[in-house]
Design a protein around this motif. Structure first.
Motif, PDB file in Angstrom:
ATOM      1  N   ILE A   1     101.429  93.604  34.159  1.00  0.00           N
ATOM      2  CA  ILE A   1     101.915  94.924  33.748  1.00  0.00           C
ATOM      3  C   ILE A   1     103.309  95.114  34.341  1.00  0.00           C
ATOM      4  N   HIS A   2     104.291  95.330  33.487  1.00  0.00           N
ATOM      5  CA  HIS A   2     105.695  95.395  33.903  1.00  0.00           C
ATOM      6  C   HIS A   2     106.206  96.829  33.993  1.00  0.00           C
ATOM      7  N   ASN A   3     107.373  96.956  34.648  1.00  0.00           N
ATOM      8  CA  ASN A   3     108.083  98.237  34.802  1.00  0.00           C
ATOM      9  C   ASN A   3     107.247  99.257  35.574  1.00  0.00           C
ATOM     10  N   ILE A   4     106.661  98.797  36.666  1.00  0.00           N
ATOM     11  CA  ILE A   4     105.857  99.690  37.497  1.00  0.00           C
ATOM     12  C   ILE A   4     106.718 100.784  38.126  1.00  0.00           C
ATOM     13  N   ILE A   5     107.960 100.432  38.513  1.00  0.00           N
ATOM     14  CA  ILE A   5     108.822 101.383  39.238  1.00  0.00           C
ATOM     15  C   ILE A   5     109.555 102.315  38.286  1.00  0.00           C
ATOM     16  N   ILE A   6     110.186 101.751  37.269  1.00  0.00           N
ATOM     17  CA  ILE A   6     111.021 102.554  36.377  1.00  0.00           C
ATOM     18  C   ILE A   6     110.933 101.985  34.970  1.00  0.00           C
ATOM     19  N   GLY A   7     111.085 102.843  33.981  1.00  0.00           N
ATOM     20  CA  GLY A   7     111.027 102.420  32.599  1.00  0.00           C
ATOM     21  C   GLY A   7     109.621 102.554  32.027  1.00  0.00           C
ATOM     22  N   LYS A   8     109.473 102.191  30.776  1.00  0.00           N
ATOM     23  CA  LYS A   8     108.170 102.267  30.106  1.00  0.00           C
ATOM     24  C   LYS A   8     107.343 101.042  30.469  1.00  0.00           C
ATOM     25  N   MET A   9     106.162 101.267  31.005  1.00  0.00           N
ATOM     26  CA  MET A   9     105.295 100.142  31.366  1.00  0.00           C
ATOM     27  C   MET A   9     104.790  99.429  30.114  1.00  0.00           C
ATOM     28  N   TRP A  10     104.671  98.118  30.218  1.00  0.00           N
ATOM     29  CA  TRP A  10     104.133  97.337  29.117  1.00  0.00           C
ATOM     30  C   TRP A  10     103.363  96.147  29.674  1.00  0.00           C
ATOM     31  N   ILE A  11     102.508  95.582  28.856  1.00  0.00           N
ATOM     32  CA  ILE A  11     101.571  94.567  29.303  1.00  0.00           C
ATOM     33  C   ILE A  11     101.755  93.283  28.506  1.00  0.00           C
ATOM     34  N   GLU A  12     101.559  92.141  29.173  1.00  0.00           N
ATOM     35  CA  GLU A  12     101.598  90.859  28.476  1.00  0.00           C
ATOM     36  C   GLU A  12     100.588  89.903  29.099  1.00  0.00           C
ATOM     37  N   HIS A  13     100.158  88.935  28.292  1.00  0.00           N
ATOM     38  CA  HIS A  13      99.350  87.809  28.766  1.00  0.00           C
ATOM     39  C   HIS A  13     100.197  86.549  28.662  1.00  0.00           C
ATOM     40  N   TYR A  14     100.082  85.683  29.655  1.00  0.00           N
ATOM     41  CA  TYR A  14     100.838  84.436  29.580  1.00  0.00           C
ATOM     42  C   TYR A  14     100.098  83.333  30.323  1.00  0.00           C
ATOM     43  N   GLY A  15     100.431  82.095  29.934  1.00  0.00           N
ATOM     44  CA  GLY A  15      99.793  80.934  30.547  1.00  0.00           C
ATOM     45  C   GLY A  15      99.103  80.068  29.511  1.00  0.00           C
ATOM     46  N   LYS A  16      98.429  79.032  29.977  1.00  0.00           N
ATOM     47  CA  LYS A  16      97.733  78.090  29.093  1.00  0.00           C
ATOM     48  C   LYS A  16      96.235  78.323  29.153  1.00  0.00           C
ATOM     49  N   MET A  17      95.617  78.378  27.991  1.00  0.00           N
ATOM     50  CA  MET A  17      94.167  78.466  27.882  1.00  0.00           C
ATOM     51  C   MET A  17      93.651  77.151  27.314  1.00  0.00           C
ATOM     52  N   ASP A  18      92.718  76.539  28.015  1.00  0.00           N
ATOM     53  CA  ASP A  18      92.172  75.241  27.635  1.00  0.00           C
ATOM     54  C   ASP A  18      90.691  75.417  27.288  1.00  0.00           C
ATOM     55  N   ILE A  19      90.359  75.280  26.005  1.00  0.00           N
ATOM     56  CA  ILE A  19      88.982  75.433  25.533  1.00  0.00           C
ATOM     57  C   ILE A  19      88.405  74.041  25.283  1.00  0.00           C
ATOM     58  N   LYS A  20      87.302  73.724  25.950  1.00  0.00           N
ATOM     59  CA  LYS A  20      86.715  72.391  25.845  1.00  0.00           C
ATOM     60  C   LYS A  20      85.285  72.460  25.327  1.00  0.00           C
ATOM     61  N   CYS A  21      84.957  71.522  24.445  1.00  0.00           N
ATOM     62  CA  CYS A  21      83.579  71.340  24.013  1.00  0.00           C
ATOM     63  C   CYS A  21      82.998  70.177  24.799  1.00  0.00           C
ATOM     64  N   ILE A  22      82.000  70.466  25.603  1.00  0.00           N
ATOM     65  CA  ILE A  22      81.462  69.457  26.527  1.00  0.00           C
ATOM     66  C   ILE A  22      80.828  68.287  25.787  1.00  0.00           C
ATOM     67  N   GLN A  23      80.091  68.551  24.720  1.00  0.00           N
ATOM     68  CA  GLN A  23      79.342  67.498  24.037  1.00  0.00           C
ATOM     69  C   GLN A  23      80.233  66.567  23.208  1.00  0.00           C
ATOM     70  N   THR A  24      81.244  67.118  22.526  1.00  0.00           N
ATOM     71  CA  THR A  24      82.042  66.319  21.596  1.00  0.00           C
ATOM     72  C   THR A  24      83.346  65.803  22.189  1.00  0.00           C
TER      73      THR A  24
ATOM     74  N   ASN B   1      90.289  82.739  31.140  1.00  0.00           N
ATOM     75  CA  ASN B   1      91.319  83.604  30.570  1.00  0.00           C
ATOM     76  C   ASN B   1      92.658  83.416  31.278  1.00  0.00           C
ATOM     77  N   VAL B   2      93.710  83.850  30.615  1.00  0.00           N
ATOM     78  CA  VAL B   2      95.059  83.684  31.146  1.00  0.00           C
ATOM     79  C   VAL B   2      95.452  84.906  31.970  1.00  0.00           C
ATOM     80  N   VAL B   3      96.585  84.792  32.633  1.00  0.00           N
ATOM     81  CA  VAL B   3      97.091  85.858  33.510  1.00  0.00           C
ATOM     82  C   VAL B   3      97.539  87.057  32.678  1.00  0.00           C
ATOM     83  N   CYS B   4      97.315  88.231  33.223  1.00  0.00           N
ATOM     84  CA  CYS B   4      97.791  89.480  32.626  1.00  0.00           C
ATOM     85  C   CYS B   4      98.794  90.122  33.582  1.00  0.00           C
TER      86      CYS B   4
END
Length: 405
Positions: A221-244, A216-219
């Protein structure tokens, strides 16, 4: 392990939470049977709200707790109960399975491109329940378990290590098996909390004898100090099929200061010859589309998919609508609301099941002070058990499914 050692461990397990506040537990062997007695009805027939609405956190400051933790690992920091949601991290893991029908579709697809499309959609869908979920799940106790049975699939999870904290799970269906282990690492960076879910998940499609792996990618949580907190996921996810040798690359975009791509994800399917077979675009909170590879793919936007303007586009997954009262219940999805329910069908739970934790139960019922007291008690009980094991030189023994060796 000696008979005496095993007897000691089993005795501790029978009194795992040891509190009258815990729902009554039934008789259940240490080894979990493959034929669970948990209710098998779909979650639509289960409860649709928690016993009470969540309490207000307006009088509490996350900054007051975290200001001494900048740059530090947070897994060992004790957080006040007011920042928790009434679920264990083991229960949070099972939210992977809300869209498990995508795995059945993958297993039934004769085309390798289509199988990759559905696997990618499942990987994205697993993150959707995190949207606006700003509370922290309870850290599982060592040896804590959770079992979930829904139509066509059964999942068992266990906390197999305390330092470092590692949660393992295994889901079984006639169409697939899905398992993994997760070691969440959290750090506070002054204005945000970053959660990195270390560990891989493994999917096996039984009809095709194909195994897929990804992390899974990084999660954040922003605006911990001030403002409305919100969440995001970012980064690269690499899904591999071993057999094919087939592979899917998914890019989760960070919003940033000037970016308008909040929550967006895009990517593509690669064949064993590294030829692009399909493109993806969507938002991890809403949906995922696939569309054909053409000569001119520049400047493609998410809005193009919403207006059905992409070549041979296909909607692979769409998030279930949450109830209008979701914000009053920790922003739980309809699926998440069912995960800690108790009833007549749950009489044979093992004594280690998360549903029997008195601190989680009290928080769900609105007893914040009682939840805090129980959380402290069960954690102290865990520390005492660890001291005894260290003194007696007994290693912790994870559970086995009956029939395994």
């Amino acid at each position: 392990m000696s008979t005496q050692e095993k007897k000691s461990i089993d005795s501790d397990e029978d009194e795992f939470y040891e509190c009258e506040a815990s729902p009554k537990k039934g008789n259940h062997s240490r080894q979990h049977s493959r034929n669970s007695s948990l209710p098998k009805a779909g979650y639509n027939s289960h409860r649709t709200r928690l016993p009470v609405k969540m309490f207000s956190r307006s009088e509490f400051s996350v900054w007051s707790i975290l200001k001494q933790c900048i740059g530090k690992e947070l897994s060992k920091i004790t957080m006040p109960i007011v920042f928790n949601e009434p679920l264990s991290f083991l229960q949070r893991i099972t939210e992977y399975m809300e869209y498990s029908d995508l795995l059945t579709k993958a297993n039934e697809s004769p085309d390798p491109t289509s199988r990759m499309e559905y696997v990618a959609a499942f990987a994205v869908s697993a993150l959707s329940s995190n949207h606006e979920r700003l509370a922290k799940p309870f850290n599982p106790l060592l040896g804590e378990t959770y079992e979930l049975v829904r139509p066509g699939v059964r999942l068992t999870a266990e906390q197999v290590s305390h330092h470092p904290p590692v949660s393992a799970f295994h889901a079984e269906s006639e169409n697939y098996s899905f398992c993994g282990s997760i070691h969440p690492k959290m750090k506070f960076w002054g204005k945000s909390v970053e959660i990195t879910p270390k560990g891989n998940v493994i999917l096996h499609l039984k009809k095709w004898n194909e195994t897929y792996t990804w992390s899974n990618v990084v999660c954040s949580i922003h605006n911990i100090i001030i403002g409305k907190m919100w969440i995001e996921h970012y980064g690269k996810m690499d899904i591999k099929c071993i057999q094919t040798g087939w592979e899917t690359i998914l890019n989760f975009h960070s919003c940033g200061w000037r970016s308008h791509r909040q929550h967006e994800v895009d990517g593509y399917v690669l064949s064993e010859d590294k030829e692009k077979m399909k493109y993806f675009i969507g938002r991890w909170i809403d949906n995922l589309y696939s569309y054909d590879v053409t000569a001119n793919m520049d400047n493609i936007k998410y809005e193009d998919a919403l207006q059905n303007q992409l070549p041979n586009q296909r909607l692979l997954w769409s998030a279930n609508k949450r109830s209008d009262q979701s914000h009053e219940y920790y922003n739980f999805s309809n699926f998440a609301i069912t995960l800690n329910e108790m009833g007549e069908g749950f009489k044979s739970l093992p004594p280690t099941d998360s549903r029997l934790r008195p601190d989680i139960r009290k928080l769900e019922e609105g007893d914040v002070d009682g939840a805090g007291e129980e959380k402290h008690r069960v954690e102290e009980k865990q520390r005492e058990s660890r001291r005894h094991r260290k003194k007696d030189k007994n290693d912790w023994c994870q559970r086995k499914i009956r029939g395994e060796r």
